[in-house]
Design an enzyme around this catalytic site. Structure first.
Site, PDB file in Angstrom:
ATOM      1  N   GLY A  54       0.824  -1.375  -0.146  1.00 37.59           N
ATOM      2  CA  GLY A  54       0.123  -0.345  -0.043  1.00 37.59           C
ATOM      3  C   GLY A  54       0.691   1.300  -0.087  1.00 37.59           C
ATOM      4  O   GLY A  54       1.961   1.253  -0.579  1.00 37.59           O
TER       5      GLY A  54
ATOM      6  N   ALA B 111       1.836  19.374   0.338  1.00 38.98           N
ATOM      7  CA  ALA B 111       1.395  18.212   1.736  1.00 38.98           C
ATOM      8  C   ALA B 111      -0.384  18.406   2.900  1.00 38.98           C
ATOM      9  O   ALA B 111       0.486  18.990   3.955  1.00 38.98           O
ATOM     10  CB  ALA B 111       2.789  17.797   2.339  1.00 38.98           C
TER      11      ALA B 111
ATOM     12  N   HIS C 179      23.088   2.188  31.698  1.00 37.11           N
ATOM     13  CA  HIS C 179      23.647   3.478  31.544  1.00 37.11           C
ATOM     14  C   HIS C 179      24.952   3.214  30.286  1.00 37.11           C
ATOM     15  O   HIS C 179      25.918   2.519  30.661  1.00 37.11           O
ATOM     16  CB  HIS C 179      24.459   3.992  32.429  1.00 37.11           C
ATOM     17  CG  HIS C 179      25.486   5.170  32.811  1.00 37.11           C
ATOM     18  ND1 HIS C 179      24.331   6.482  32.222  1.00 37.11           N
ATOM     19  CD2 HIS C 179      26.188   5.397  32.632  1.00 37.11           C
ATOM     20  CE1 HIS C 179      24.965   7.487  32.374  1.00 37.11           C
ATOM     21  NE2 HIS C 179      26.625   6.523  32.339  1.00 37.11           N
TER      22      HIS C 179
HETATM   23  P1  FAD Z   1      -3.134   1.875   2.400  1.00 40.10           P
HETATM   24  O1  FAD Z   1      -1.880   1.969   2.718  1.00 40.10           O
HETATM   25  O2  FAD Z   1      -3.297   3.307   1.820  1.00 40.10           O
HETATM   26  O3  FAD Z   1      -3.240   0.970   1.202  1.00 40.10           O
HETATM   27  C1  FAD Z   1      -4.515   0.758   0.530  1.00 40.10           C
HETATM   28  C2  FAD Z   1      -4.698  -0.087  -0.351  1.00 40.10           C
HETATM   29  O4  FAD Z   1      -5.610  -0.341  -1.100  1.00 40.10           O
HETATM   30  C3  FAD Z   1      -3.910   0.612  -1.750  1.00 40.10           C
HETATM   31  O5  FAD Z   1      -2.601  -0.541  -2.306  1.00 40.10           O
HETATM   32  C4  FAD Z   1      -4.436   1.095  -2.553  1.00 40.10           C
HETATM   33  O6  FAD Z   1      -3.628   0.713  -4.053  1.00 40.10           O
HETATM   34  C5  FAD Z   1      -5.924   0.252  -2.607  1.00 40.10           C
HETATM   35  N1  FAD Z   1      -6.250   0.345  -2.914  1.00 40.10           N
HETATM   36  C6  FAD Z   1      -7.130   1.305  -2.856  1.00 40.10           C
HETATM   37  N2  FAD Z   1      -9.043   1.306  -3.433  1.00 40.10           N
HETATM   38  C7  FAD Z   1      -8.971   0.441  -3.964  1.00 40.10           C
HETATM   39  C8  FAD Z   1     -10.114  -0.315  -4.836  1.00 40.10           C
HETATM   40  N3  FAD Z   1     -10.948  -0.208  -5.170  1.00 40.10           N
HETATM   41  N4  FAD Z   1      -9.749  -2.422  -5.165  1.00 40.10           N
HETATM   42  C9  FAD Z   1      -8.327  -2.201  -4.983  1.00 40.10           C
HETATM   43  N5  FAD Z   1      -7.388  -2.044  -4.092  1.00 40.10           N
HETATM   44  C10 FAD Z   1      -7.562  -0.609  -3.682  1.00 40.10           C
HETATM   45  N6  FAD Z   1       2.468   6.369   9.044  1.00 40.10           N
HETATM   46  C11 FAD Z   1       3.352   5.617  10.120  1.00 40.10           C
HETATM   47  O7  FAD Z   1       2.898   5.069  10.864  1.00 40.10           O
HETATM   48  N7  FAD Z   1       4.850   6.354   9.829  1.00 40.10           N
HETATM   49  C12 FAD Z   1       5.399   6.769   8.632  1.00 40.10           C
HETATM   50  O8  FAD Z   1       6.176   7.104   9.195  1.00 40.10           O
HETATM   51  C13 FAD Z   1       4.718   7.203   7.798  1.00 40.10           C
HETATM   52  N8  FAD Z   1       5.342   7.823   7.030  1.00 40.10           N
HETATM   53  C14 FAD Z   1       4.430   8.005   5.879  1.00 40.10           C
HETATM   54  C15 FAD Z   1       4.555   9.207   4.445  1.00 40.10           C
HETATM   55  C16 FAD Z   1       4.226   9.709   3.877  1.00 40.10           C
HETATM   56  C17 FAD Z   1       4.701  10.669   2.733  1.00 40.10           C
HETATM   57  C18 FAD Z   1       2.536   9.615   3.782  1.00 40.10           C
HETATM   58  C19 FAD Z   1       1.490   9.739   2.070  1.00 40.10           C
HETATM   59  C20 FAD Z   1       2.824   8.609   4.534  1.00 40.10           C
HETATM   60  C21 FAD Z   1       2.764   8.632   6.171  1.00 40.10           C
HETATM   61  N9  FAD Z   1       2.456   7.110   6.658  1.00 40.10           N
HETATM   62  C22 FAD Z   1       2.899   7.124   7.588  1.00 40.10           C
HETATM   63  C23 FAD Z   1       1.165   7.155   6.977  1.00 40.10           C
HETATM   64  C24 FAD Z   1       0.434   5.422   6.051  1.00 40.10           C
HETATM   65  O9  FAD Z   1       1.141   5.022   5.045  1.00 40.10           O
HETATM   66  C25 FAD Z   1      -0.926   5.343   6.821  1.00 40.10           C
HETATM   67  O10 FAD Z   1      -1.250   5.374   7.409  1.00 40.10           O
HETATM   68  C26 FAD Z   1      -0.980   3.952   5.608  1.00 40.10           C
HETATM   69  O11 FAD Z   1      -0.322   3.519   4.856  1.00 40.10           O
HETATM   70  C27 FAD Z   1      -2.025   3.191   6.030  1.00 40.10           C
HETATM   71  O12 FAD Z   1      -2.875   1.991   5.081  1.00 40.10           O
HETATM   72  P2  FAD Z   1      -3.998   1.742   4.926  1.00 40.10           P
HETATM   73  O13 FAD Z   1      -3.532  -0.152   5.212  1.00 40.10           O
HETATM   74  O14 FAD Z   1      -5.081   1.961   5.259  1.00 40.10           O
HETATM   75  O15 FAD Z   1      -4.204   2.140   3.661  1.00 40.10           O
END
Ligand code: FAD
Length: 474
Positions: free
Chosen positions: A46, A273, A448
């Protein structure tokens, strides 16, 4: 349904293979369920793995190396200025991501989790249609929506793929090192990515609407970071808005409104952002009884059930802390619940980390939250200028703070600014989850010299006597 169309049955259908989706799928498989994940990218990880946590932290490590070699001069070790090979840096970052992506595919294969590439949308409460896959329709016993989120565009200014106006995804692609970079948004994504580019040589200007950067963290922690960022960045404009952003041949022309001397400026690239929106549109939610709030976040209970009891939702798409570790925990709760295990997402403390130099990490109650709720707390701070380990690292700019209930002496919150704050915060999370008292932390022997000793000493200071700082005058 189309005549003659094949509908595959699956016990658990997970839509989205990000950290929430794959953690849910793996837990469900470990609990003996038959699981299918549909992800439009056909691989697991993701946003976090491909466009978020991992690429950003890989590049932040490169930035830290550059800063460290400069800092070494003070210690009598002088390095030549770094020679940057942007193609190699990009390749290194991509290799890190690819290695982890392969690992996730192996983990799913070995658990017997089926991964389908395609875009999924609910046809009704029991069927999902998949675009771009040979299997075009699924029926399921349980579904988990884990579709995540996407960057919020600046209203009126659309990002063009490969253009000068970028979201975090474009910035992490590292096409080049722009001479002048504008970062719109002073949250953790803007500040982390701005730090990467500034360390690689860009002249970075950050513009933030609010009166300070990173409003989620306590001001005293952020202040220590801002001191460092003022040296790293060309300019930080708070209380400032971008009112126009125009992509031209020679750069991005910007108009700023607020506390700035030059309201019209031109940058080579602009990173927007300003937050993230849930991916809850275009997934056929309207064909089910799953409900959402006005911002499009799916409503769930503490078992992560939506208003359809056999459909769960987890991760960024349900809102709250939009962080990977929160998504993973919610995923496990959903998987355990559908497998009939007792589970609930009922946490006292979700840690947050900003991987800048210095890092900021916090968990539980912040001082500002306590103030806004009129909750009486006692706040104690341990400055890292009193830490032997911080001195030996040449990193005395730091602080560990503890937020305690003065009546019960229970630890309610912890905040840290300094090197490795992100590694250290877990002790605070554990203390809060275990209902620890300040005394528990003070009586725990820490090695420490380490930075983690500051967590013991801050608890001692709360109790009135910490070895390396003088007691507060009565
Ligand atoms: P996502 O990771 O968004 O995954 C969702 C997946 O669903 C994606 O692969 C997408 O393609 C797929 N999808 C969507 N719609 C459909 C559909 N209709 N059919 C099939 N597939 C679909 N979090 C941290 O904890 N630590 C960090 O250091 C951190 N750094 C970050 C840095 C950046 C630049 C960004 C943008 C985010 C960061 N985050 C961080 C946040 C973190 O990436 C997200 O909170 C996390 O990825 C959320 O996970 P999720 O499983 O909810 O969704």
């Amino acid at each position: 349904m189309v005549m003659g169309e094949f509908t595959q049955e699956t016990e658990v259908l997970v839509i989205g293979g990000g950290p929430g989706g794959y953690a849910a799928a793996f837990r469900a498989a470990d609990l003996g369920r038959e699981v299918t994940i549909i992800d439009q990218e056909g691989r697991l990880g993701g946003v976090c793995l491909f466009r978020g946590c991992i690429p950003s932290k890989t590049l932040l490590h490169v930035a830290e190396l550059i800063t460290e070699t400069r800092r070494a001069e003070e210690m009598g070790v002088t390095f030549d200025p770094p020679r940057l090979n942007i193609d190699k840096i990009r390749k290194w970052k991509n290799q890190v991501v690819e290695r982890l992506a392969r690992g996730l595919m192996d983990l799913s294969k070995n658990r017997g989790v089926q991964v389908i590439k395609g875009r999924a949308a609910f046809e009704d409460s029991h069927h999902v249609r998949v675009q771009g896959s040979d299997i075009s329709r699924f029926t399921f016993k349980h579904a988990i929506i884990a579709t995540g989120s996407r960057a919020t565009p600046l209203p009126g200014f659309e990002e063009k793929r490969g253009g000068r106006i970028m979201s975090s995804t474009g910035a992490l692609a590292l096409a080049d090192i722009p001479e002048r970079l504008l970062v719109v948004g002073g949250g953790y994504v803007g500040v982390e990515l701005g730090s990467i580019y500034a360390s690689l040589g860009s002249r970075v200007t950050v513009v933030e609407n609010n009166d300070r950067l990173m409003t989620g963290a306590d001001a005293d922690l952020v202040q220590i970071l801002v001191r460092q960022l003022t040296e790293l960045f060309h300019a930080i404009h708070t209380r400032t808005r971008v009112t126009s952003l125009e992509e031209r041949e020679d750069g991005v022309a910007v108009t700023l409104e607020g506390a700035v001397d030059e309201p019209k400026q031109v940058f080579d690239r602009a990173l927007v952002a300003i937050g993230r929106n849930p991916n809850s549109k275009d997934i056929g939610i309207e064909n089910t009884k799953v409900s959402m709030n006005e911002r499009g976040f799916i409503s769930v209970d503490e078992q992560m059930r939506t208003s359809e009891p056999h459909i769960f939702a987890i991760g960024d798409v349900v809102g709250g802390a939009m962080l990977a570790h929160k998504a993973m925990h919610e995923g496990k709760v959903a998987a355990e619940t559908l497998a009939g295990e007792p589970a609930a997402f009922d946490y006292q403390a979700i840690p947050a980390v900003v991987y800048t130099d210095p890092q900021i990490a916090w968990c539980g109650l912040t001082e500002e939250e306590a103030r806004s709720r009129n909750q009486t707390v006692k706040v104690t701070r341990f400055p890292w200028s009193a830490s032997g380990r911080a001195a030996s690292l040449g990193l005395s700019r730091g602080m560990t703070k503890l937020i305690v209930d003065p009546e019960t002496q229970r630890i309610l919150g912890m905040g840290i600014v300094g090197r490795e704050a992100g590694e250290m915060i877990s002790e605070g999370v554990l203390a809060i989850e275990m209902g620890a008292l300040a005394q528990d932390l003070a009586l725990t022997i820490h090695p420490h010299p380490t930075l983690s000793e500051s967590e013991e000493e801050v608890a001692e200071a709360f109790l009135g006597s910490s070895t390396h700082i003088l007691p507060a005058r009565k």
